[in-house]
Design an enzyme around this catalytic site. Structure first.
Site, PDB file in Angstrom:
ATOM      1  NE  ARG A   1      -4.009   0.162   1.851  1.00 45.79           N
ATOM      2  CZ  ARG A   1      -4.242  -0.959   2.508  1.00 45.79           C
ATOM      3  NH1 ARG A   1      -3.541  -1.273   3.587  1.00 45.79           N
ATOM      4  NH2 ARG A   1      -5.187  -1.776   2.107  1.00 45.79           N
ATOM      5  CB  ALA A   2       4.070   2.122   1.628  1.00 49.56           C
TER       6      ALA A   2
END
Length: 692
Positions: A276-277
């Site tokens: 997700r980062a």
């Protein structure tokens, strides 16, 4: 009509402005979490942003703000024909109160229409109202767990599912999630923390001139909001126009493969969990490029995005504060930049630098010394901003680069050896890494705030029975209601197939779940505890219990006693990080005022009982039982009568006096040897739950 404080009039807070504007340009960035001390205009600037968001086209009369160009096929107010009529609506700003109910958030059966018209209709909740707008949660860290679960589902899927009270509905729920919080009041669950795309740490300016300007503007706004807003009307209109232009430009911004690989290398170098980062950083870099009018993502866009998307994903321990080592970020960016020269010795790009062993934090000064890359087109990017006050001065601009706002001081971590304290023979013992501990429960069934420790009657959980409602019925128990009404049917003259119901037949379900408790630690820090490095073991044990309290949604407090007095080192709070920091810095030495420590604990519990009577306490006394200072231990123990608790016996050595056991008997608590915490569960069950 209430006038919002103008976004352009806020002094400083450059990081926060940039994070909000990037989300305004691209909702795919995923929202903003604003962390900071109280009184730093967190709520003011978030509310000001809503006025700058472009209006949206919606299907006329649709309560779910469907886009007429691509309406939601599952819209409860549909079906809508694509390309049909439309109406302009301002972007919604929906505020979610901490005490909201589940049906208010997700929606529920429209009881009024069900009773008056006999139809099954859906009444939308706040998630529907926030679709294509902003959902703002003030004090998001205090939100109840069941509401957090709903937010997680909606944020992950972009859809709200409602399955309750014979209603089965799904509708689109895509919104910009903005949360504010004061870290002193407790941290967020890791799952929700990761759902926020960006995070910003804000602190009030220490510059007297900036603080004076903040007050000057705020007083002017409160004296005449309309006139103050009119002064900033041109700046607000220019800002709104720039947001709209950046949104239109966003689709044409290109992310080269070399920049994408640079983003992936930075995320891998910081050892963040999941992917997700990487996605958030890529979307934020695209938005940053669009905001500055570029057609292609540049290195400064990647850096600005990484500074905002990675800090809250670096946590490896609940006691870690979010933060980012900017010197490591610069190394990773430089080593992976497509413009960087090849390393000596030939070959390809080489390996990116490894993160330091301290988890990527090289000390509080590291983030302040590093200078972010600046946009050459903007004069406001010439240097790091030190404006961190609640309002912005006239010369500042929201396109300024990220400011060098220092986050909370980082814990340096436990030392390996004891170090001197503040004098007088005091020592500060080290603490090892916390470990898992068995469940400690308060006996009986409570009715406190939702958590994961002790049994409790809650709005969620398994059904254990039924009762007459004391107020409006929100969770009817159908079977119990029918059983209450059945014996009265002949007396009520029933003639048809249906039952004749009266209000006093209604029964509501009784559910049992888990509650959070107040865990009050009473720690002996006298000289006798420093013998044989005993305090290292004590601190490790208490840190482990603090970690357990964090996971079980408890409030925690810390009372310490040494010398001649007892001190409330940490008032009851949800911030276990603060408790860990106070414990690690706790010195030992002096006499043992055991009575004073117990009496201080009794005062704390009495005050908390008045403040929150539903939250039951769990007392944890950590001592070897010695009392070498003045005070009546028996009298102090009687003040704690009725409080569930344990006494952790810290006495060791071949000869033991058994003083902690006598104290446990006085308190009616359970005695547990320091090195045998695994025996708590067995001891608790063996005595039938007398004390946890």
């Amino acid at each position: 009509m209430n006038t919002a404080y103008p976004f352009s009039a806020v002094v400083g807070l450059d990081d926060l402005k940039l994070a909000l504007l990037l989300n305004a340009v691209s909702p795919r960035v995923g929202g903003v979490l604003v962390r900071g001390e109280k009184g730093t205009a967190k709520s003011t600037i978030v509310r000001a942003l809503a006025a700058q968001l472009p209006a949206v086209d919606a299907v006329p009369g649709c309560r779910f703000a469907c886009d007429p160009a691509a309406p939601d096929p599952s819209c409860p107010d549909g079906p809508h024909e694509p390309g049909g009529p439309s109406e302009r609506r301002p972007s919604a700003l929906v505020e979610l109160p901490v005490g909201a109910s589940e049906d208010r958030l997700a929606g529920s059966l429209d009881v009024e229409r069900a009773l008056t018209e006999g139809v099954k209709a859906f009444e939308p909740g706040l998630l529907a109202a926030a679709h294509r707008g902003v959902l703002y949660v003030d004090e998001v860290n205090l939100l109840h767990d069941h509401l957090v679960d709903l937010l997680l589902d909606a944020a992950a899927l972009g859809t709200c599912y409602v399955e309750r009270e014979s209603v089965s509905v799904r509708h689109a729920a895509r919104f910009l999630l903005v949360g504010t919080m004061n870290p002193e009041e407790g941290e967020l669950r890791p799952q929700l923390l990761d759902r926020f795309g960006l995070t910003v740490e804000v602190r009030a300016s220490r510059d007297p001139r900036e603080r004076a300007e903040v007050v000057r503007r705020r007083l002017a706004f409160e004296a005449d909001p309309a006139a103050f807003a009119a002064r900033w009307e041109d700046a607000e209109a220019e800002l709104a126009e720039r947001i709209s232009a950046a949104r239109e430009r966003l689709a044409g911004v290109r992310l080269p493969d070399e920049r994408l690989e640079q983003i992936a290398a930075v995320c891998a170098g910081f050892e963040v969990d999941g992917l997700r980062a990487d996605l958030v950083t890529a979307n934020a870099a695209l938005a940053h490029a669009a905001w500055h009018g570029r057609g292609e993502v540049a290195g400064e866009d990647v850096r600005a995005a990484a500074r905002l998307s990675l800090p809250h994903r670096r946590r490896r321990d609940p006691f870690d504060a979010p933060g980012l080592d900017e010197s490591l970020l610069d190394e990773l960016l430089d080593s992976t930049s497509p413009d960087a020269p090849p390393p000596d010795g030939g070959g390809g790009g080489g390996e990116p630098p490894s993160p330091p062993q301290d988890g990527g934090r090289r000390g509080p000064a590291a983030s302040q010394d590093a200078s972010p890359e600046r946009n050459a087109d903007s004069p406001h990017d010439a240097g790091p901003s030190r404006n961190t006050g609640p309002e912005q001065n006239a010369g500042s601009s929201p396109d300024a680069g990220p400011s060098q706002n220092a986050g909370p001081e980082q814990d340096a971590g436990p030392a390996q050896d004891e170090r001197p304290g503040g004098g007088g023979g005091e020592r500060v013992a080290a603490a090892a890494a916390p470990h898992a501990v068995p469940l400690l429960e308060v006996p009986g069934v409570g009715e406190g705030a939702a958590g994961r420790r002790s049994r409790s009657r809650t709005a969620r959980g398994r059904v254990t029975g039924a009762r007459r409602p004391a107020a409006r019925v929100r969770d009817p128990h159908v079977v119990a209601t029918l059983l209450a009404a059945a014996p009265q049917q002949r007396a009520r003259g029933r003639s048809g197939a249906g039952l004749v119901l009266r209000p006093d037949d209604l029964r509501e379900a009784v559910r049992e779940g888990r509650e959070g408790n107040l865990v009050l630690f009473v720690v002996d820090a006298s000289g006798s505890m420093a013998a044989r490095r005993r305090m290292t073991t004590v601190k490790t044990a208490v840190l482990s219990l603090l970690l357990d309290a964090y996971q079980r949604r408890d409030k925690v407090g810390l009372v310490t006693f040494r010398g001649r007095t007892a001190e409330l080192a940490l008032p009851p709070t949800s911030s276990v990080e603060a408790g860990a920091a106070r414990l690690r810095a706790l010195p030992t030495g002096g006499r043992t005022p055991l009575a004073a420590g117990l009496a201080r604990a009794a005062e704390v519990l009495r005050a908390e009982r008045l403040r929150d009577p539903a939250r039951r306490p769990l007392l944890v006394v950590v001592t070897d039982g010695r009392a070498t200072a003045e005070g009546d231990v028996d009298r102090a123990a009687r003040l704690l009568a009725g409080a569930a608790g344990i006494v952790v016996d810290c006495e060791d050595g071949p000869v033991r006096l058994g003083l902690a056991g006598r104290l446990a008997a006085r308190l009616g608590a359970r005695l547990v040897p320091l090195g045998d915490l695994d025996g708590i569960v067995r001891a608790h069950r063996g005595r039938g739950g007398k004390a946890a």
